[in-house]
Design a protein around this motif. Structure first.
Motif, mmCIF file in Angstrom:
data_model
loop_
_atom_site.group_PDB
_atom_site.id
_atom_site.type_symbol
_atom_site.label_atom_id
_atom_site.label_comp_id
_atom_site.label_asym_id
_atom_site.label_seq_id
_atom_site.Cartn_x
_atom_site.Cartn_y
_atom_site.Cartn_z
ATOM 1 N N LEU A 1 52.935 -23.555 11.919
ATOM 2 C CA LEU A 1 53.669 -22.726 10.971
ATOM 3 C C LEU A 1 55.091 -22.419 11.438
ATOM 4 C CD1 LEU A 1 52.943 -21.501 8.243
ATOM 5 C CD2 LEU A 1 52.300 -19.387 9.428
ATOM 6 N N GLN A 2 55.284 -22.348 12.747
ATOM 7 C CA GLN A 2 56.592 -21.951 13.266
ATOM 8 C C GLN A 2 57.684 -22.975 12.966
ATOM 9 O OE1 GLN A 2 53.920 -22.644 15.082
ATOM 10 N NE2 GLN A 2 54.397 -23.918 16.864
ATOM 11 N N VAL A 3 57.319 -24.240 12.691
ATOM 12 C CA VAL A 3 58.373 -25.233 12.439
ATOM 13 C C VAL A 3 59.097 -24.954 11.125
ATOM 14 C CG1 VAL A 3 57.189 -27.003 13.770
ATOM 15 C CG2 VAL A 3 56.903 -26.934 11.292
ATOM 16 N N LEU A 4 58.487 -24.166 10.219
ATOM 17 C CA LEU A 4 59.170 -23.802 8.974
ATOM 18 C C LEU A 4 60.361 -22.893 9.247
ATOM 19 C CD1 LEU A 4 56.187 -23.132 6.536
ATOM 20 C CD2 LEU A 4 57.424 -25.257 6.970
ATOM 21 N N HIS A 5 60.431 -22.342 10.465
ATOM 22 C CA HIS A 5 61.549 -21.476 10.853
ATOM 23 C C HIS A 5 62.344 -22.100 12.001
ATOM 24 C CE1 HIS A 5 59.931 -18.194 8.340
ATOM 25 N NE2 HIS A 5 58.761 -18.662 8.727
ATOM 26 N N HIS A 6 62.209 -23.400 12.187
ATOM 27 C CA HIS A 6 62.970 -24.100 13.225
ATOM 28 C C HIS A 6 64.468 -23.909 12.953
ATOM 29 C CE1 HIS A 6 64.529 -27.389 15.691
ATOM 30 N NE2 HIS A 6 63.342 -27.477 16.270
ATOM 31 N N ASP B 1 55.054 -12.944 1.429
ATOM 32 C CA ASP B 1 54.649 -13.080 2.830
ATOM 33 C C ASP B 1 55.884 -13.104 3.728
ATOM 34 O OD1 ASP B 1 53.660 -14.115 5.370
ATOM 35 O OD2 ASP B 1 51.866 -14.766 4.286
ATOM 36 N N ALA B 2 55.853 -12.345 4.808
ATOM 37 C CA ALA B 2 56.989 -12.304 5.732
ATOM 38 C C ALA B 2 57.226 -13.649 6.398
ATOM 39 C CB ALA B 2 56.745 -11.232 6.795
ATOM 40 N N ARG B 3 56.210 -14.522 6.416
ATOM 41 C CA ARG B 3 56.347 -15.834 7.047
ATOM 42 C C ARG B 3 56.916 -16.881 6.092
ATOM 43 N NH1 ARG B 3 50.268 -16.652 8.601
ATOM 44 N NH2 ARG B 3 50.185 -15.965 6.413
ATOM 45 N N PHE B 4 57.106 -16.522 4.834
ATOM 46 C CA PHE B 4 57.649 -17.450 3.849
ATOM 47 C C PHE B 4 59.076 -17.831 4.243
ATOM 48 C CE2 PHE B 4 59.245 -18.882 -0.244
ATOM 49 C CZ PHE B 4 58.130 -19.475 -0.837
ATOM 50 N N PRO B 5 59.423 -19.125 4.251
ATOM 51 C CA PRO B 5 60.772 -19.533 4.675
ATOM 52 C C PRO B 5 61.858 -18.841 3.853
ATOM 53 C CG PRO B 5 59.337 -21.450 4.487
ATOM 54 C CD PRO B 5 58.579 -20.287 3.908
ATOM 55 N N PRO B 6 62.739 -18.108 4.490
ATOM 56 C CA PRO B 6 63.751 -17.346 3.736
ATOM 57 C C PRO B 6 64.706 -18.227 2.949
ATOM 58 C CG PRO B 6 64.200 -17.264 6.104
ATOM 59 C CD PRO B 6 62.844 -17.868 5.947
ATOM 60 N N GLU C 1 38.241 -24.066 7.476
ATOM 61 C CA GLU C 1 37.883 -25.287 8.201
ATOM 62 C C GLU C 1 38.686 -25.492 9.471
ATOM 63 O OE1 GLU C 1 38.170 -28.582 5.553
ATOM 64 O OE2 GLU C 1 36.512 -27.914 4.282
ATOM 65 N N ALA C 2 39.909 -24.954 9.550
ATOM 66 C CA ALA C 2 40.753 -25.157 10.730
ATOM 67 C C ALA C 2 41.762 -24.022 10.841
ATOM 68 C CB ALA C 2 41.482 -26.507 10.644
ATOM 69 N N PRO C 3 42.108 -23.634 12.071
ATOM 70 C CA PRO C 3 43.051 -22.519 12.253
ATOM 71 C C PRO C 3 44.495 -22.873 11.902
ATOM 72 C CG PRO C 3 42.451 -23.473 14.377
ATOM 73 C CD PRO C 3 41.584 -24.129 13.353
ATOM 74 N N ASP C 4 44.790 -24.158 11.708
ATOM 75 C CA ASP C 4 46.175 -24.550 11.406
ATOM 76 C C ASP C 4 46.411 -24.716 9.912
ATOM 77 O OD1 ASP C 4 44.748 -26.826 10.945
ATOM 78 O OD2 ASP C 4 45.898 -28.131 12.289
ATOM 79 N N ARG C 5 45.574 -24.065 9.093
ATOM 80 C CA ARG C 5 45.747 -24.103 7.645
ATOM 81 C C ARG C 5 46.172 -22.718 7.155
ATOM 82 N NH1 ARG C 5 40.711 -28.010 5.668
ATOM 83 N NH2 ARG C 5 41.339 -29.795 6.964
ATOM 84 N N HIS C 6 47.180 -22.689 6.312
ATOM 85 C CA HIS C 6 47.760 -21.412 5.903
ATOM 86 C C HIS C 6 48.147 -21.444 4.425
ATOM 87 C CE1 HIS C 6 48.352 -20.848 10.287
ATOM 88 N NE2 HIS C 6 48.800 -22.088 10.263
ATOM 89 N N VAL C 7 48.199 -20.267 3.838
ATOM 90 C CA VAL C 7 48.749 -20.092 2.499
ATOM 91 C C VAL C 7 49.803 -18.993 2.590
ATOM 92 C CG1 VAL C 7 48.333 -19.365 0.127
ATOM 93 C CG2 VAL C 7 46.687 -20.846 1.268
ATOM 94 N N LEU C 8 51.023 -19.309 2.141
ATOM 95 C CA LEU C 8 52.110 -18.340 2.158
ATOM 96 C C LEU C 8 52.546 -18.060 0.729
ATOM 97 C CD1 LEU C 8 54.373 -19.902 4.957
ATOM 98 C CD2 LEU C 8 52.435 -18.349 5.223
ATOM 99 N N THR C 9 52.703 -16.809 0.383
ATOM 100 C CA THR C 9 53.194 -16.432 -0.936
ATOM 101 C C THR C 9 54.600 -15.859 -0.814
ATOM 102 O OG1 THR C 9 52.340 -14.170 -0.800
ATOM 103 C CG2 THR C 9 50.841 -15.881 -1.652
ATOM 104 N N LEU C 10 55.252 -15.689 -1.963
ATOM 105 C CA LEU C 10 56.612 -15.144 -1.971
ATOM 106 C C LEU C 10 56.706 -13.813 -1.231
ATOM 107 C CD1 LEU C 10 57.992 -15.785 -5.569
ATOM 108 C CD2 LEU C 10 58.928 -16.644 -3.434
#
Length: 372
Positions: free
Chosen positions: A110-115, A87-92, A76-85
């Motif tokens: 998504l980038q704010v999770l790595h702010h 996934d390299a984008r998962f917050p460390p 429905e929208a490009p700003d929706r995401h699912v991250l799994t354990l």
């Protein structure tokens, strides 16, 4: 993520009797979820026991419907995401937790999770007027200094913290206890839309999950885990905010608390934290110094200007405000302290209320605000 891979993660999460702990054991032993489902019954039993092992052999009845719902939501929208354990984008930072979420649903940037600078601001759902103002002012000043504010989208302090960050045009992260296809509380629907544009809303709960009471203490570990420190603005001794602070301390993060009136129940949690070693703070700068962050000169100037503007001008001492102090006070008590007649006193209180220097509280009490 491919739909078949996503289906494997969903199947693992939806399997009856397989919670986060069992799922992590399976992943640690066998690898990715698709590898888990290739194992023999004896191999599964050796890791999680007979009942969960048996359940893992058959896909859950609602798997197909849940997968279709999730894929539709993502499309429905490009700003929706699912991250799994995996996934390299998962917050460390969340990987370092004792109980990390297996999957994160994210709406927004998504980038704010790595702010690089993230601070949780939490507190009472029923704060005093001063507490709500403190949350907003601290969040605004921290946002202007380059900090991303993390909170829980709840009424009271949480909402004020998100608002303050947005006032500073800074990113903010809301960690919620429902599925991301609903907003709770509904009063924060407009706020949620603003957060998605400037920051992100995060949940570990599947789409359609209602606001179950047990979910909110559980989501607090993610608020603490995503943040370098946690500021408690106001909280009762038994509150979810103190759970967040405890989790932050257990993860080696800084805990900050704003002191308040000794007569206010909402201050007792903060005072308890300070007795236990939390850092007492009176300004956003106290937090920035502890976090060893140095705001750019422009940001520091903006924060100082904002603080000065928020405090409001007082061209001359106001003896009525001095008589009020900072504790809630009744009209009769205030009249006894000042000696003013009722008409004059009411007129002055109305003036101060309109100036944002005094707030009326339940039970006919009045409270001076920090702006005054």
């Amino acid at each position: 993520m491919a739909s078949d891979e996503l289906a494997s993660w969903l199947r693992l999460l939806l399997t009856p009797g397989v919670g986060n702990e069992s799922a992590r054991k399976l992943l640690a032993t066998f690898g990715l979820p698709e590898d888990v489902f290739r194992q023999s019954p004896p191999a599964l039993r050796a890791v999680v026991g007979p009942k969960p092992a048996l359940a893992l052999l058959t896909p859950p009845d609602d798997l197909d419907a849940s997968l279709d719902r999730l894929l539709s939501w993502l499309a429905e929208a490009p700003d929706r995401h699912v991250l799994t354990l995996g996934d390299a984008r998962f917050p460390p930072e969340l990987l370092q937790m004792a109980d990390p979420p297996l999957m994160l649903y994210v709406m927004g940037q998504l980038q704010v999770l790595h702010h690089p600078r993230r601070l949780a601001i939490v507190g009472s759902r029923n704060p005093t007027p001063q507490g709500e103002a403190n949350a907003r002012q601290f969040a605004r000043a921290l946002g202007q200094a380059g900090v991303c504010v993390v909170s829980g989208l709840a009424l009271g302090v949480d909402g004020a913290a998100h608002e303050g960050a947005l006032d500073a045009d800074a990113p903010t992260i809301a960690v919620v206890g429902t599925g991301l296809d609903r907003v709770y509380p509904k009063r924060h629907l407009s706020l949620a839309h603003r957060i998605v544009v400037r920051g992100a809303i995060v949940s570990e709960y599947a789409l359609g999950t209602p606001p179950l009471p047990a979910n909110f203490p559980q989501r607090n570990r993610i608020i603490a885990g995503l943040s370098q420190g946690t500021l408690v603005v106001e909280a009762a001794v038994q509150s979810g905010s103190l759970i967040t602070a405890r989790l932050a301390a257990e993860q080696g993060r800084d805990v900050f608390a704003i002191p308040g009136s000794i007569h206010a129940p909402q201050s007792r949690g903060c005072h308890a934290l300070i007795r236990q070693g939390a850092k007492l703070v009176e300004s956003a700068q106290d937090i920035l110094e502890e976090l060893r962050t140095t705001a750019a000169p422009a940001c520091a100037s903006a924060a100082a200007a904002s603080s000065k503007a928020a405090s409001g001008p007082l061209s001359e001492p106001d003896h009525l405000l001095d008589a009020m102090g900072f504790d809630p006070v009744s009209l009769d008590t205030l009249q006894a302290r000042t000696g003013l007649d009722t008409a004059h006193l009411q007129a002055r209180l109305l003036e101060l209320e309109l100036n944002g220097q005094v707030s009326r509280m339940p039970g006919g009490l009045l409270q001076r605000l920090g702006q005054g």
